[in-house]
Design a protein around this motif. Sequence first.
Motif, PDB file in Angstrom:
ATOM      1  N   LEU A 159       0.835  -1.200   0.000  1.00 28.15           N
ATOM      2  CA  LEU A 159       0.000   0.000   0.000  1.00 28.15           C
ATOM      3  C   LEU A 159       0.871   1.251   0.000  1.00 28.15           C
ATOM      4  O   LEU A 159       0.565   2.230  -0.684  1.00 28.15           O
ATOM      5  N   ALA A 160       1.973   1.209   0.716  1.00 32.77           N
ATOM      6  CA  ALA A 160       2.891   2.358   0.747  1.00 32.77           C
ATOM      7  C   ALA A 160       3.404   2.669  -0.651  1.00 32.77           C
ATOM      8  O   ALA A 160       3.503   3.849  -1.040  1.00 32.77           O
ATOM      9  N   ASN A 161       3.709   1.641  -1.433  1.00 34.52           N
ATOM     10  CA  ASN A 161       4.187   1.870  -2.797  1.00 34.52           C
ATOM     11  C   ASN A 161       3.062   2.333  -3.719  1.00 34.52           C
ATOM     12  O   ASN A 161       3.288   3.140  -4.614  1.00 34.52           O
ATOM     13  N   VAL A 162       1.846   1.843  -3.485  1.00 32.06           N
ATOM     14  CA  VAL A 162       0.707   2.329  -4.272  1.00 32.06           C
ATOM     15  C   VAL A 162       0.516   3.820  -4.010  1.00 32.06           C
ATOM     16  O   VAL A 162       0.274   4.590  -4.941  1.00 32.06           O
ATOM     17  N   VAL A 163       0.662   4.228  -2.759  1.00 29.49           N
ATOM     18  CA  VAL A 163       0.543   5.647  -2.412  1.00 29.49           C
ATOM     19  C   VAL A 163       1.616   6.459  -3.145  1.00 29.49           C
ATOM     20  O   VAL A 163       1.333   7.528  -3.692  1.00 29.49           O
ATOM     21  N   LYS A 164       2.842   5.948  -3.198  1.00 34.68           N
ATOM     22  CA  LYS A 164       3.920   6.646  -3.922  1.00 34.68           C
ATOM     23  C   LYS A 164       3.591   6.779  -5.404  1.00 34.68           C
ATOM     24  O   LYS A 164       3.839   7.818  -6.014  1.00 34.68           O
ATOM     25  N   VAL A 165       3.047   5.715  -5.977  1.00 34.93           N
ATOM     26  CA  VAL A 165       2.662   5.754  -7.394  1.00 34.93           C
ATOM     27  C   VAL A 165       1.579   6.810  -7.602  1.00 34.93           C
ATOM     28  O   VAL A 165       1.650   7.612  -8.540  1.00 34.93           O
ATOM     29  N   CYS A 166       0.590   6.827  -6.725  1.00 36.56           N
ATOM     30  CA  CYS A 166      -0.491   7.814  -6.833  1.00 36.56           C
ATOM     31  C   CYS A 166       0.041   9.231  -6.730  1.00 36.56           C
ATOM     32  O   CYS A 166      -0.364  10.113  -7.506  1.00 36.56           O
ATOM     33  N   GLU A 167       0.942   9.463  -5.797  1.00 36.50           N
ATOM     34  CA  GLU A 167       1.522  10.796  -5.646  1.00 36.50           C
ATOM     35  C   GLU A 167       2.269  11.207  -6.908  1.00 36.50           C
ATOM     36  O   GLU A 167       2.152  12.336  -7.375  1.00 36.50           O
ATOM     37  N   ALA A 168       3.025  10.285  -7.478  1.00 39.78           N
ATOM     38  CA  ALA A 168       3.786  10.591  -8.699  1.00 39.78           C
ATOM     39  C   ALA A 168       2.847  10.879  -9.871  1.00 39.78           C
ATOM     40  O   ALA A 168       3.137  11.732 -10.712  1.00 39.78           O
ATOM     41  N   LEU A 169       1.717  10.177  -9.919  1.00 42.06           N
ATOM     42  CA  LEU A 169       0.763  10.344 -11.008  1.00 42.06           C
ATOM     43  C   LEU A 169      -0.215  11.489 -10.752  1.00 42.06           C
ATOM     44  O   LEU A 169      -1.049  11.796 -11.595  1.00 42.06           O
ATOM     45  N   ASP A 170      -0.122  12.085  -9.568  1.00 44.18           N
ATOM     46  CA  ASP A 170      -0.985  13.199  -9.177  1.00 44.18           C
ATOM     47  C   ASP A 170      -2.462  12.799  -9.159  1.00 44.18           C
ATOM     48  O   ASP A 170      -3.323  13.499  -9.679  1.00 44.18           O
ATOM     49  N   ILE A 171      -2.719  11.618  -8.571  1.00 48.58           N
ATOM     50  CA  ILE A 171      -4.090  11.149  -8.375  1.00 48.58           C
ATOM     51  C   ILE A 171      -4.220  10.688  -6.929  1.00 48.58           C
ATOM     52  O   ILE A 171      -3.226  10.438  -6.245  1.00 48.58           O
ATOM     53  N   THR A 172      -5.457  10.548  -6.475  1.00 50.18           N
ATOM     54  CA  THR A 172      -5.690  10.026  -5.136  1.00 50.18           C
ATOM     55  C   THR A 172      -5.696   8.504  -5.169  1.00 50.18           C
ATOM     56  O   THR A 172      -5.860   7.898  -6.237  1.00 50.18           O
ATOM     57  N   VAL A 173      -5.554   7.910  -3.999  1.00 50.59           N
ATOM     58  CA  VAL A 173      -5.627   6.448  -3.900  1.00 50.59           C
ATOM     59  C   VAL A 173      -7.023   5.986  -4.317  1.00 50.59           C
ATOM     60  O   VAL A 173      -7.170   4.965  -4.985  1.00 50.59           O
ATOM     61  N   GLU A 174      -8.034   6.756  -3.945  1.00 50.88           N
ATOM     62  CA  GLU A 174      -9.397   6.427  -4.355  1.00 50.88           C
ATOM     63  C   GLU A 174      -9.521   6.408  -5.878  1.00 50.88           C
ATOM     64  O   GLU A 174     -10.108   5.495  -6.448  1.00 50.88           O
ATOM     65  N   GLN A 175      -8.940   7.410  -6.540  1.00 57.53           N
ATOM     66  CA  GLN A 175      -8.976   7.447  -7.999  1.00 57.53           C
ATOM     67  C   GLN A 175      -8.249   6.243  -8.581  1.00 57.53           C
ATOM     68  O   GLN A 175      -8.678   5.675  -9.579  1.00 57.53           O
ATOM     69  N   PHE A 176      -7.154   5.851  -7.960  1.00 57.05           N
ATOM     70  CA  PHE A 176      -6.404   4.685  -8.423  1.00 57.05           C
ATOM     71  C   PHE A 176      -7.283   3.443  -8.387  1.00 57.05           C
ATOM     72  O   PHE A 176      -7.382   2.712  -9.368  1.00 57.05           O
TER      73      PHE A 176
END
Length: 106
Positions: free
Chosen positions: A44-61
């Motif tokens: 989950l921590a890495n998913v959060v990093k991916v979301c931050e890099a893509l400028d989207i929320t975890v919910e959007q992911f």
Amino acid sequence: MIDIVERVKELTEKKGWTSYELSKQTGISTNTIYDWYKGAVPSLANVVKVCEALDITVEQFFCGIGSYKLTDDENRILQEWLLLSNLEKSAIMNIIETFKILKRDK
């Protein structure tokens, strides 16, 4: 249920990013990213990093919405679309389908 790795691939491809670029943008090692593509599940921590890099929320992911911010041209197209009649929208959709066929036949 969403396939997390497929979602990462989808979003990074839309950005035009390689695995190396994703690694640079997130700080996640390329080896870790390659492990995902071989079947490992991202934390989950890495998913959060991916979301931050893509400028989207975890919910959007996870919900598959808001994959990216619309460009000015895309916003303009949507605004114009809303002004079209149903007949005009149908004609535009026929043109798009024609382009998809031509692209597929190349």
